[in-house]
Write an enzyme that holds these catalytic residues in place. Structure first.
Site, PDB file in Angstrom:
ATOM      1  N   LYS A 122       2.400   2.192  -5.073  1.00 49.45           N
ATOM      2  CA  LYS A 122       3.091   1.684  -6.274  1.00 49.45           C
ATOM      3  C   LYS A 122       2.247   1.881  -7.529  1.00 49.45           C
ATOM      4  O   LYS A 122       2.775   2.165  -8.593  1.00 49.45           O
ATOM      5  CB  LYS A 122       3.388   0.183  -6.144  1.00 49.45           C
ATOM      6  CG  LYS A 122       4.330  -0.170  -5.032  1.00 49.45           C
ATOM      7  CD  LYS A 122       4.495  -1.665  -4.918  1.00 49.45           C
ATOM      8  CE  LYS A 122       3.267  -2.395  -4.431  1.00 49.45           C
ATOM      9  NZ  LYS A 122       2.822  -2.098  -3.079  1.00 49.45           N
ATOM     10  N   VAL A 180       3.058  14.400  -3.429  1.00 48.45           N
ATOM     11  CA  VAL A 180       2.578  15.481  -2.557  1.00 48.45           C
ATOM     12  C   VAL A 180       1.050  15.596  -2.579  1.00 48.45           C
ATOM     13  O   VAL A 180       0.484  16.560  -2.075  1.00 48.45           O
ATOM     14  CB  VAL A 180       3.243  16.840  -2.920  1.00 48.45           C
ATOM     15  CG1 VAL A 180       4.725  16.808  -2.598  1.00 48.45           C
ATOM     16  CG2 VAL A 180       3.003  17.214  -4.386  1.00 48.45           C
ATOM     17  N   ARG A 229      -6.067   0.458   8.116  1.00 50.45           N
ATOM     18  CA  ARG A 229      -4.640   0.121   8.162  1.00 50.45           C
ATOM     19  C   ARG A 229      -4.053   0.573   9.496  1.00 50.45           C
ATOM     20  O   ARG A 229      -4.454   1.622  10.020  1.00 50.45           O
ATOM     21  CB  ARG A 229      -3.889   0.800   7.019  1.00 50.45           C
ATOM     22  CG  ARG A 229      -4.325   0.269   5.671  1.00 50.45           C
ATOM     23  CD  ARG A 229      -3.570   0.925   4.535  1.00 50.45           C
ATOM     24  NE  ARG A 229      -4.123   0.481   3.258  1.00 50.45           N
ATOM     25  CZ  ARG A 229      -4.278   1.252   2.181  1.00 50.45           C
ATOM     26  NH1 ARG A 229      -3.899   2.503   2.207  1.00 50.45           N
ATOM     27  NH2 ARG A 229      -4.789   0.751   1.083  1.00 50.45           N
ATOM     28  N   ASP A 287       0.816  -1.229   0.000  1.00 45.36           N
ATOM     29  CA  ASP A 287       0.000   0.000   0.000  1.00 45.36           C
ATOM     30  C   ASP A 287       0.843   1.270   0.000  1.00 45.36           C
ATOM     31  O   ASP A 287       0.427   2.300   0.526  1.00 45.36           O
ATOM     32  CB  ASP A 287      -0.957   0.038   1.208  1.00 45.36           C
ATOM     33  CG  ASP A 287      -1.780  -1.218   1.323  1.00 45.36           C
ATOM     34  OD1 ASP A 287      -2.279  -1.666   0.289  1.00 45.36           O
ATOM     35  OD2 ASP A 287      -1.907  -1.745   2.441  1.00 45.36           O
ATOM     36  N   GLN A 314       2.179  -5.903  -3.093  1.00 49.49           N
ATOM     37  CA  GLN A 314       2.509  -5.995  -1.660  1.00 49.49           C
ATOM     38  C   GLN A 314       3.851  -5.294  -1.390  1.00 49.49           C
ATOM     39  O   GLN A 314       4.180  -4.357  -2.090  1.00 49.49           O
ATOM     40  CB  GLN A 314       2.534  -7.456  -1.176  1.00 49.49           C
ATOM     41  CG  GLN A 314       1.153  -8.118  -1.147  1.00 49.49           C
ATOM     42  CD  GLN A 314       0.729  -8.671  -2.487  1.00 49.49           C
ATOM     43  OE1 GLN A 314       1.491  -9.341  -3.158  1.00 49.49           O
ATOM     44  NE2 GLN A 314      -0.484  -8.398  -2.886  1.00 49.49           N
ATOM     45  N   GLY A 365      -4.294  -4.038  -4.363  1.00 51.57           N
ATOM     46  CA  GLY A 365      -5.313  -3.073  -4.740  1.00 51.57           C
ATOM     47  C   GLY A 365      -4.650  -1.752  -5.037  1.00 51.57           C
ATOM     48  O   GLY A 365      -3.830  -1.284  -4.255  1.00 51.57           O
ATOM     49  N   HIS A 366      -4.942  -1.201  -6.180  1.00 52.11           N
ATOM     50  CA  HIS A 366      -4.369   0.087  -6.548  1.00 52.11           C
ATOM     51  C   HIS A 366      -5.481   1.060  -6.862  1.00 52.11           C
ATOM     52  O   HIS A 366      -6.411   0.717  -7.572  1.00 52.11           O
ATOM     53  CB  HIS A 366      -3.509  -0.037  -7.816  1.00 52.11           C
ATOM     54  CG  HIS A 366      -2.300  -0.876  -7.624  1.00 52.11           C
ATOM     55  ND1 HIS A 366      -1.752  -1.617  -8.648  1.00 52.11           N
ATOM     56  CD2 HIS A 366      -1.536  -1.082  -6.558  1.00 52.11           C
ATOM     57  CE1 HIS A 366      -0.692  -2.239  -8.187  1.00 52.11           C
ATOM     58  NE2 HIS A 366      -0.541  -1.939  -6.925  1.00 52.11           N
TER      59      HIS A 366
END
Ligand code: IMP
Length: 435
Positions: free
Chosen positions: A16, A414, A304, A13, A223, A40-41
Site C-alpha cells: 500500500k 512489476v 512472513r 504488507d 494492515q 511499515g512501509h
C-alpha cells in the site's frame, strides 16, 4: 474522484505504501485513518530506501499535506524519531499534520502488549508488540490520552494517573521500571509534546476543504482486511478497522465523501503472526516466494508466512470494502513458477466446500484452498510499462483475478522501483508525471 480510499485487501504488507506514494503526487492531502506504528512501509526513491511506520506515505513530496487522522494511535517517541530521521536525510516534513484527537501509545501500553502475549503462551496472536491493542482498549474505555493532552501538563499528569491506576495489578511485575514513574513519564511526554506541537492540528477540516475544492484526497489504510477487528480472522487480528468504512470514522468524513475504494493485493498471499491462512505454503514454493519477494516484516523483521493467491478471501474483501478497483503488486515474484495455483474456493472439514468466506472460526481454521492451475511465464516482466507488454499468461492471470473479483485491475506492480508499476483504467489519469 476527490475521495480515494486505499486499503489492504489481504493480511497487510500488500504494498500500500508504494501505491499511496505514487498517488500522492496528484493529491492535495494524504491522510492515514487507523493503526499505528505496527504498520511499515518501504519506499524506494532515487535508489534511496525509506522506511515509514507512522508518517503517511506522501511525505517525500516537499510540503505535501500528510495527515495522521484521529483514528490512528501515535507513539510520540517513534514519531519524533521518524521525523528526525527524515530531516537528517533532508526531507521537508513541513506538510505533516497530526490530529489533536489521535490517541497516544504510552509506555504502559508497550508493557501490557508484551505481558498479554506472554500470558497467552501458545495461544498468542503474534502482535508487533508496539502497544497497539492496549492503546485502542484504553480509547474504548475512555482512559486514553490524546495528542492535545500533551499540551497541558496538569491534564496530562491527571490522565496518566487515571489510566495507570486500573492497570496496577497487571503492571505489578514492572512496578520498579522507571518508565512507569508518573513524574518522569509526564515530563518526557511534555517534552515530546513541545516537539510535536507545530504539527498538531484539527485534521478533518483540512480534508473537508480539499474535498470541497474537488481535489484528490487519498485515505491511506494500514494492515489489511483480514486483520480487521470486526471482519478479519478474530482474535488473530489487529485492534482497529483496516476496512474502507473506517476511513470515514478515522479521518472525519462521511460515506458520500468517498468516490473510489481500491484494494491492494499481492499476486500471491502472505501473513505475519498467528491465525488461519487457508492457502499457506510450507514447502519449497513457499520458501521461494519468501526469498524472491523479500517477505520479511518492515516493522519486526519477522519472516512472513507465504501462500497462493486466495480469491475466496479477496472476493470477501471486495464486498466488505466496496472495492471499485484492485491494485495487484509483486506480479514479478511469480515469474518462473509454473503452474501457478489460485484458490477459488475452500475445502472444509467433512468434505464441505465454501465459495464464500466462512464466518465460523472453527471452519476457517480447518479450511484449505481448492485450486485452479494457471500457466506461468518465464519472461522478466520488470520492463513492462503497460498491460500489453506482459506475456500472455501474465495477462491471463490478471484477467482471471479481475473476472473472479468482479472489479477491474487498476495498477500492477512489476518491481520495487517507482516506474515499475502499470497504470490502467481509472488509475491512468493519476499516473505521476515521471512514472
Ligand atoms: P498488532 O497490530 O501489533 O496488535 O498485531 C496484531 C496482528 O496484526 C499480528 O498478527 C500482527 O502480525 C498483525 N499486523 C499488525 N500490523 C501489521 C502490518 O502492518 N502488516 C502485517 N501484519 C500486521
Amino acid at each position: 474522484m476527490p475521495g480515494l480510499v486505499i486499503v489492504g485487501a489481504q493480511w497487510g504488507d500488500e504494498g500500500k505504501g508504494k501505491v499511496v506514494d505514487l498517488l500522492a503526487e496528484q493529491a492535495e492531502v494524504v491522510i492515514r485513518f487507523q493503526g499505528g506504528n505496527n504498520a511499515g512501509h518501504t519506499i524506494v526513491r532515487e535508489r534511496e530506501t525509506y522506511k515509514f511506520h507512522l508518517v503517511p506515505s506522501g511525505i517525500l513530496y516537499p510540503g505535501k499535506i500528510c495527515a495522521v487522522g484521529n483514528g490512528v494511535v501515535v507513539d510520540p517517541k517513534v514519531l519524533t524519531e521518524e521525523l528526525d530521521g527524515l530531516r537528517r536525510r533532508g526531507v521537508d516534513v513541513s506538510g505533516l499534520r497530526i490530529s489533536a484527537n489521535a490517541h497516544l501509545i504510552m509506555p504502559y501500553h508497550l508493557l501490557l502488549d508484551h505481558a498479554g502475549e506472554s500470558r497467552l503462551g501458545k495461544l498468542q496472536i503474534g502482535t508487533t508488540r508496539r502497544g497497539i491493542g492496549p492503546c485502542y482498549a484504553d480509547k474504548a474505555a475512555r482512559l486514553g490520552i490524546r495528542m492535545q493532552d500533551l499540551l497541558d501538563e496538569k491534564i496530562l499528569r491527571q490522565k496518566i494517573y487515571a489510566a495507570m491506576e486500573p492497570k496496577r495489578q497487571t503492571l505489578r511485575p514492572f512496578a520498579k521500571d522507571p518508565v512507569l514513574d508518573l513524574h518522569t513519564m509526564t515530563e518526557e511526554y511534555r517534552t515530546l509534546g513541545h516537539r510535536l506541537e507545530p504539527y498538531i492540528a484539527d485534521t478533518a477540516p483540512i480534508v473537508w476543504d480539499a474535498l470541497d475544492r474537488g481535489n484528490l484526497v487519498v485515505f491511506e489504510g494500514a494492515q489489511g482486511t483480514m486483520l480487521d477487528i470486526d471482519h478479519g480472522t478474530y482474535p488473530f487480528v489487529t485492534s482497529s478497522n483496516p476496512v474502507a468504512g473506517a476511513a470515514c470514522v478515522g479521518a472525519g468524513v462521511g460515506p458520500k465523501d468517498i468516490d473510489e475504494v481500491w484494494g491492494v493485493a499481492k499476486a500471491y498471499a502472505t501473513r505475519v503472526g498467528a491465525g488461519p491462512f487457508p492457502t499457506e505454503l510450507e514447502e519449497e514454493t513457499g520458501r521461494r516466494l519468501r526469498e524472491v519477494g523479500r517477505e520479511f516484516g518492515t516493522t519486526t523483521g519477522r519472516e512472513r508466512r507465504t501462500g497462493w493467491l486466495d480469491l475466496v478471501a479477496l472476493r470477501y474483501a471486495v464486498r466488505v470494502n466496496g472495492l471499485t478497483g484492485v491494485a495487484i503488486t509483486k506480479l514479478d515474484v511469480l515469474t518462473g513458477i509454473d503452474p501457478i495455483n489460485v484458490a477459488v474456493r475452500y475445502l472444509g472439514p467433512e468434505g464441505a466446500s465454501f465459495d464464500t468466506f466462512p464466518y465460523h472460526q472453527s471452519i476457517l481454521h480447518k479450511s484449505v484452498g481448492d485450486y485452479v492451475e494457471l500457466p506461468g511465464w518465464e519472461e522478466n516482466i520488470s520492463q513492462a510499462r503497460s498491460l500489453d507488454d506482459l506475456p500472455a499468461n501474465a495477462q491471463a492471470y490478471l484477467d482471471f483475478i479481475s473476472e473472479q473479483l468482479g472489479v477491474p485491475v487498476v495498477m500492477v506492480g512489476v518491481g520495487p522501483a517507482r516506474d515499475e508499476m502499470l497504470w490502467t483504467g481509472a488509475a491512468e489519469r493519476l499516473r505521476p508525471a515521471a512514472a
